[in-house]
Design a protein around this motif. Sequence first.
Motif, PDB file in Angstrom:
ATOM      1  N   HIS A  97       0.552  -1.451  -0.180  1.00  0.00           N
ATOM      2  CA  HIS A  97      -0.281   0.068  -0.184  1.00  0.00           C
ATOM      3  C   HIS A  97       0.753   1.413  -0.041  1.00  0.00           C
ATOM      4  O   HIS A  97       1.892   1.259   0.636  1.00  0.00           O
ATOM      5  CB  HIS A  97      -0.739   0.635   1.492  1.00  0.00           C
ATOM      6  CG  HIS A  97      -1.944   0.963   1.148  1.00  0.00           C
ATOM      7  ND1 HIS A  97      -1.965   2.405   1.592  1.00  0.00           N
ATOM      8  CD2 HIS A  97      -2.825   1.190   0.968  1.00  0.00           C
ATOM      9  CE1 HIS A  97      -2.499   3.099   1.950  1.00  0.00           C
ATOM     10  NE2 HIS A  97      -3.729   2.163   1.115  1.00  0.00           N
ATOM     11  N   PHE A  98       0.519   2.001  -0.807  1.00  0.00           N
ATOM     12  CA  PHE A  98       1.307   3.758  -0.891  1.00  0.00           C
ATOM     13  C   PHE A  98       1.784   4.067   0.442  1.00  0.00           C
ATOM     14  O   PHE A  98       2.954   4.764   0.791  1.00  0.00           O
ATOM     15  CB  PHE A  98       0.278   4.391  -1.657  1.00  0.00           C
ATOM     16  CG  PHE A  98      -0.598   5.160  -0.812  1.00  0.00           C
ATOM     17  CD1 PHE A  98      -0.427   6.420  -0.419  1.00  0.00           C
ATOM     18  CD2 PHE A  98      -1.952   4.550  -1.282  1.00  0.00           C
ATOM     19  CE1 PHE A  98      -0.955   6.867  -0.583  1.00  0.00           C
ATOM     20  CE2 PHE A  98      -2.837   5.640  -0.375  1.00  0.00           C
ATOM     21  CZ  PHE A  98      -2.663   6.565  -0.500  1.00  0.00           C
ATOM     22  N   LYS A  99       0.510   4.380   1.484  1.00  0.00           N
ATOM     23  CA  LYS A  99       1.408   4.730   2.731  1.00  0.00           C
ATOM     24  C   LYS A  99       2.661   4.253   3.217  1.00  0.00           C
ATOM     25  O   LYS A  99       3.539   4.996   3.817  1.00  0.00           O
ATOM     26  CB  LYS A  99      -0.223   4.576   3.496  1.00  0.00           C
ATOM     27  CG  LYS A  99      -1.494   6.202   3.436  1.00  0.00           C
ATOM     28  CD  LYS A  99      -2.537   6.130   4.177  1.00  0.00           C
ATOM     29  CE  LYS A  99      -3.501   6.777   3.542  1.00  0.00           C
ATOM     30  NZ  LYS A  99      -2.849   8.216   4.511  1.00  0.00           N
ATOM     31  N   ALA A 152       5.146   4.433   1.872  1.00  0.00           N
ATOM     32  CA  ALA A 152       6.200   6.382   2.115  1.00  0.00           C
ATOM     33  C   ALA A 152       6.746   6.195   3.286  1.00  0.00           C
ATOM     34  O   ALA A 152       7.175   6.776   3.037  1.00  0.00           O
ATOM     35  CB  ALA A 152       4.843   7.492   2.345  1.00  0.00           C
ATOM     36  N   GLN A 153       6.303   5.498   4.472  1.00  0.00           N
ATOM     37  CA  GLN A 153       6.458   5.406   5.419  1.00  0.00           C
ATOM     38  C   GLN A 153       7.657   4.696   5.714  1.00  0.00           C
ATOM     39  O   GLN A 153       9.388   5.526   6.603  1.00  0.00           O
ATOM     40  CB  GLN A 153       6.304   4.941   6.173  1.00  0.00           C
ATOM     41  CG  GLN A 153       4.638   5.104   6.530  1.00  0.00           C
ATOM     42  CD  GLN A 153       3.402   4.000   7.260  1.00  0.00           C
ATOM     43  OE1 GLN A 153       3.620   2.822   7.358  1.00  0.00           O
ATOM     44  NE2 GLN A 153       3.163   5.003   7.781  1.00  0.00           N
ATOM     45  N   ARG A 154       7.879   3.526   4.833  1.00  0.00           N
ATOM     46  CA  ARG A 154       9.795   3.021   4.932  1.00  0.00           C
ATOM     47  C   ARG A 154       9.956   3.922   3.895  1.00  0.00           C
ATOM     48  O   ARG A 154      11.867   4.181   3.827  1.00  0.00           O
ATOM     49  CB  ARG A 154       8.850   1.873   3.991  1.00  0.00           C
ATOM     50  CG  ARG A 154       8.329   0.773   4.710  1.00  0.00           C
ATOM     51  CD  ARG A 154       8.183  -0.387   3.862  1.00  0.00           C
ATOM     52  NE  ARG A 154       9.183  -1.068   2.760  1.00  0.00           N
ATOM     53  CZ  ARG A 154       9.903  -2.473   3.644  1.00  0.00           C
ATOM     54  NH1 ARG A 154       9.039  -2.685   4.312  1.00  0.00           N
ATOM     55  NH2 ARG A 154      11.154  -2.875   2.170  1.00  0.00           N
ATOM     56  N   SER A 172       8.720  17.425   2.264  1.00  0.00           N
ATOM     57  CA  SER A 172       7.932  16.937   3.865  1.00  0.00           C
ATOM     58  C   SER A 172       7.190  15.665   3.367  1.00  0.00           C
ATOM     59  O   SER A 172       7.208  14.871   2.013  1.00  0.00           O
ATOM     60  CB  SER A 172       6.448  17.732   3.814  1.00  0.00           C
ATOM     61  OG  SER A 172       5.551  17.695   2.379  1.00  0.00           O
ATOM     62  N   TYR A 173       6.855  14.634   4.342  1.00  0.00           N
ATOM     63  CA  TYR A 173       6.186  13.470   4.451  1.00  0.00           C
ATOM     64  C   TYR A 173       5.457  13.577   2.968  1.00  0.00           C
ATOM     65  O   TYR A 173       5.076  12.438   2.549  1.00  0.00           O
ATOM     66  CB  TYR A 173       6.046  12.891   5.644  1.00  0.00           C
ATOM     67  CG  TYR A 173       6.039  11.848   5.467  1.00  0.00           C
ATOM     68  CD1 TYR A 173       6.307  10.772   5.654  1.00  0.00           C
ATOM     69  CD2 TYR A 173       4.263  11.456   5.564  1.00  0.00           C
ATOM     70  CE1 TYR A 173       4.985   9.058   5.489  1.00  0.00           C
ATOM     71  CE2 TYR A 173       3.197  10.401   5.126  1.00  0.00           C
ATOM     72  CZ  TYR A 173       3.866   9.094   5.409  1.00  0.00           C
ATOM     73  OH  TYR A 173       4.080   7.877   5.104  1.00  0.00           O
ATOM     74  N   VAL A 226       4.592   9.053  -4.520  1.00  0.00           N
ATOM     75  CA  VAL A 226       4.587   7.755  -3.938  1.00  0.00           C
ATOM     76  C   VAL A 226       3.093   7.430  -4.523  1.00  0.00           C
ATOM     77  O   VAL A 226       2.999   6.002  -5.539  1.00  0.00           O
ATOM     78  CB  VAL A 226       4.497   7.081  -2.710  1.00  0.00           C
ATOM     79  CG1 VAL A 226       4.681   5.495  -3.366  1.00  0.00           C
ATOM     80  CG2 VAL A 226       6.083   7.182  -1.476  1.00  0.00           C
ATOM     81  N   ARG A 227       1.659   7.671  -4.208  1.00  0.00           N
ATOM     82  CA  ARG A 227       0.937   7.489  -4.788  1.00  0.00           C
ATOM     83  C   ARG A 227       0.606   7.743  -6.351  1.00  0.00           C
ATOM     84  O   ARG A 227       0.099   7.271  -7.018  1.00  0.00           O
ATOM     85  CB  ARG A 227      -0.654   8.531  -3.245  1.00  0.00           C
ATOM     86  CG  ARG A 227      -1.656   7.950  -4.232  1.00  0.00           C
ATOM     87  CD  ARG A 227      -2.215   8.813  -3.695  1.00  0.00           C
ATOM     88  NE  ARG A 227      -2.399   8.821  -2.520  1.00  0.00           N
ATOM     89  CZ  ARG A 227      -2.407  10.696  -1.697  1.00  0.00           C
ATOM     90  NH1 ARG A 227      -2.504  11.472  -2.564  1.00  0.00           N
ATOM     91  NH2 ARG A 227      -2.546  10.231  -0.535  1.00  0.00           N
TER      92      ARG A 227
END
Length: 173
Positions: free
Chosen positions: A105-107, A110-112, A128-129, A136-137
Amino acid sequence: MKIYLVGYMGSGKSTIGPLLAEVLSYKFIDFDTYISEKEGMSISQIFKSKGEIYFRKAESLYLKQLLEEDSDQIIVALGGGTPCYGTNLQVLKDSDAQTVYLNWHFKRLAQRLWEAKEERPLIASMQSYENLEDYVRKHLFERGFYYNQSDIVLKIEDQNPQEVVDSIKNSLL
């Protein structure tokens, strides 16, 4: 059998590949390392000095070379964009290789990626995150068409690397 791992950057291809290779007694090749060795510079240096277009052309050339090698029993962790440029996807599909998509999943991606963004030339400058998550999305939406044509699409949520390896191994049987 030749197995090519595909998926977005940060999906764990370079982590899962050696583990899977060990379990199957295969040789492991990290495609970015392979390209770096052939070019005599890191992927970041190639991007900075020669640009992305040069890199994508070199990537296609080296993919064809690797697929034409007689060696079976290899696992290759492709770069995140490799199947999405030029004729790379068709070249993979026309080969005798099995492709495995590590689908996150994109979220979670993104965290990784946020934790290791300095090591990734395409996202190192993100401030920024939220921008990274949007990036990524967008990329996953664009690349999903290519990734989802893999022979095996493995949905990854909270599995540890060994569980992912076991899932791939069971899917190959």
